[in-house]
Scaffold this active site. Structure first.
Site, PDB file in Angstrom:
ATOM      1  CB  ILE A 297      -0.522  -0.578   0.895  1.00  0.00           C
ATOM      2  CG1 ILE A 297      -2.228   1.202   0.775  1.00  0.00           C
ATOM      3  CG2 ILE A 297      -0.095   0.020   2.530  1.00  0.00           C
ATOM      4  CD1 ILE A 297      -3.397   1.107   1.878  1.00  0.00           C
ATOM      5  CB  CYS A 298       1.024   4.312   1.125  1.00  0.00           C
ATOM      6  SG  CYS A 298       1.527   6.058   1.156  1.00  0.00           S
ATOM      7  CB  ALA A 299       5.772   5.228  -1.388  1.00  0.00           C
TER       8      ALA A 299
END
Length: 173
Positions: A98-100
């Site tokens: 998730i995310c970066a």
């Protein structure tokens, strides 16, 4: 069910979803080579079940990697985690980010291999396959990716559904 969640600053939210789903034998690990008790950026203290070096060679039904910076870079730079994700992928077991992390870790290490994926909007331009970057949660085979904190609950529910089916998600609501 044996799941591995790697730890980073927003892990407390993921642990909550994991506990609501009643995942037996789920583990939280830390990349830190010396300490199992760590404090996140907001002061939340997490006691990891084990260190990453102790996770080597174990099998997991799911490995979910959190995001954030510089955490995504630390995940990318962990040789043990790289090996675990490669083994997970080769064995056809679930893995997620998730995310970066989908862009900073999975894309740069060749884990995505052109798969449909998404990442935090600040990093999604780094994904080689741009077909799904605007989606909140993307499932492509055994790979699940999501955009960031605003999609974390959907991300967690998607993982629960993949592991336990629709009934598992009802346990979390």
């Amino acid at each position: 069910m044996n799941c591995l969640w790697s730890w980073h600053q927003h892990q407390s939210d993921k642990n909550d979803k994991q506990k609501r789903a009643s995942w037996p034998l789920a583990q939280c690990i830390t990349l830190n080579c010396a300490y199992q008790c760590l404090a996140g950026s907001r002061g939340v203290k997490i006691l990891a079940d084990q260190l990453i070096k102790d996770a080597a060679g174990q099998k997991y039904d799911l490995i979910a990697c959190p995001g954030g910076m510089p955490g995504a870079e630390r995940l990318r730079d962990s040789a043990v985690l790289n090996d675990l994700i490669s083994q997970q992928q080769a064995a056809g077991r679930f893995y997620a980010a998730i995310c970066a992390t989908p862009a900073v870790f999975f894309e740069t290490k060749g884990i995505l291999q052109g798969a449909r994926a998404t990442a935090h909007p600040a990093f999604s331009n780094k994904l080689s396959n741009q077909a799904a970057v605007s989606e909140r949660v993307v499932v492509d085979g055994k790979l699940t990716t999501s955009r960031g904190p605003g999609t974390a609950f959907e991300f967690a529910l998607s993982l629960v559904k993949q592991l336990y089916g629709e009934f598992g998600t009802l346990l979390c609501k």
